[in-house]
Design an enzyme around this catalytic site. Structure first.
Site: not given
Length: 414
Positions: A87, A89, A150, A184, A207
């Site tokens: 992801h 974001d 992340d 996400e 992730d």
């Protein structure tokens, strides 16, 4: 991977974390996707890089999903494809704007003090101590923001693996699909995933955290919005009339089980996590995240919240309404009929010299939702640590190992 590829992996990561792509949970909960237009900035940068690598079918959808695929090697057009996801974001609780990554090469275990005054201390961080023992390259922010590992470490690992496969055509593989998703962190990452583009019957999110982590189960997750309604009047003549919704919200929050909070639980223990209080005397709202690994446990948590809200309202003479919103389910059930997906991943770890450690995700990923949709999707480590904080850090060597695992996973076994 050679030294040039490893250098490129770090350069990718450093470039990605400088791109502001924080999402907005309030807008996402209002079904606005992407919740922030700035996520498009990152999406378009990635689509351009995918084109340079020679990927095909590249598109950025109107909902900000970036899709592309690496065609199968000659003769393997009918082989099963797989999909890799990460992801774009970052979480909104800590600023992700103007990230200034700090590279600590050959880290040997000294305490790292950030500009914010926060410290990274291997004496208090077992994973950091291990990285120091191995003299790994560590990346942190300067402490004024989060780092963004992340999940920009996951994005970098995927792009590095694809680049390696492109530059080593002798490595045979089936079709490899890649999706980079928005939102996400708001729990809406798979709301509009372009399933019509995906041909793969299995997928893998990148992730996770520490090297070796392999995640095939996660929380069941609900959000609870608890709305208290009071009675407003002048405070000078309030006796017997005023019903303060702020006081109700505060009392309700204070009476949640203290021993079942995020900061007092670990492993397979669930929790109640108050995420915010807003409002005034006449109306106040408490937002809570509920997490539990079992469905029965989740139903009990929902009942606790409902009962506590009603009791609080009764005690103060106000009203309470609870709205539960499902966020995602434990993905464990999705793998029962597909053990080969996990077996392939375990073998990919071992081929990279990484011992797989199966741990439950104390959270969720896009893979949780995708598994619900019928595409089993376990989660792979990235080498990122201390997520959602100013002390977030990344081991470059662990991120490179994640990329190596992906190459092994994609390699067609004859």
């Amino acid at each position: 991977m050679d030294l040039t590829e490893k250098k490129q992996a770090l350069e990718r990561f450093l470039r990605y974390v400088k791109i502001w792509s924080t999402s907005d949970s309030e807008r996402a909960d209002s079904l606005i996707q992407p919740s922030t237009d700035r996520q498009f900035d990152f999406a378009h940068i990635l689509s351009d890089e995918m084109k340079i690598l020679g990927m095909e079918g590249i598109t950025v959808t109107d909902k900000c999903y970036t899709y592309g695929f690496l065609p199968a090697s000659g003769g393997l057009e009918s082989a099963e494809s797989l999909c890799l996801l990460a992801h774009i974001d970052t979480v909104e609780e800590v600023s992700g704007k103007d990230v200034k990554p700090q590279v600590h090469e050959n880290y040997s275990g000294e305490k790292i003090t950030l500009a914010s005054g926060d410290t990274l201390d291997p004496d208090a961080d077992e994973c950091l101590a291990l990285s120091a023992k191995n003299h790994e390259t560590i990346v942190t922010s300067d402490g004024t923001t989060l780092l963004g590992a992340d999940d920009k470490a996951g994005v970098a690992a995927i792009m590095t693996a694809v680049s390696h496969l492109v530059s080593h055509p002798e490595i045979k593989h089936g079709k490899i699909e890649v999706i980079f998703s928005p939102d996400e962190e708001t729990g809406h990452g798979m709301d509009n995933v372009p399933l019509d583009l995906i041909s793969s019957k299995c997928a893998y999110t990148v992730d996770g955290g520490h090297i070796g982590e392999l995640e095939t189960e996660c929380f069941n997750a609900y959000k609870a919005d608890v709305i208290f309604t009071g009675v407003s009047t002048h405070t000078g003549s309030a006796r017997g009339i005023l019903v303060n919704a702020v006081t109700m919200a505060s009392s309700f929050t204070a009476n949640l089980p203290r021993h079942e909070a995020p900061e007092t639980t670990d492993g397979y223990q669930g929790f109640y996590a108050p995420m915010g209080i807003e409002g005034g005397i006449e109306s106040s709202k408490v937002t809570i995240f509920l997490r539990d690994f079992s469905k029965d446990g989740m139903e009990k948590r929902k009942q606790v919240v409902q009962n506590l809200a009603e009791t609080t309202a009764l005690l103060f003479g106000g009203k309470a309404e609870v709205v539960f919103t499902k966020q995602y389910e434990n993905m464990k059930e999705g793998f029962r009929d597909h053990p080969q997906i996990i077996e392939n991943l375990v073998n990919a770890y071992k081929e990279a010299g990484v011992d797989p450690v199966l741990v439950p995700i104390r959270g969720g990923t896009d893979g949780s939702r995708l598994t619900e949709m019928g595409i089993p999707t376990p989660n792979i480590f990235t080498g990122g640590h201390n997520y959602h904080s100013r002390t977030e850090w990344l081991s470059v060597e662990q991120m490179e190992k994640a990329a190596e695992v992906l190459v092994n996973l994609c390699r067609y076994k004859i």
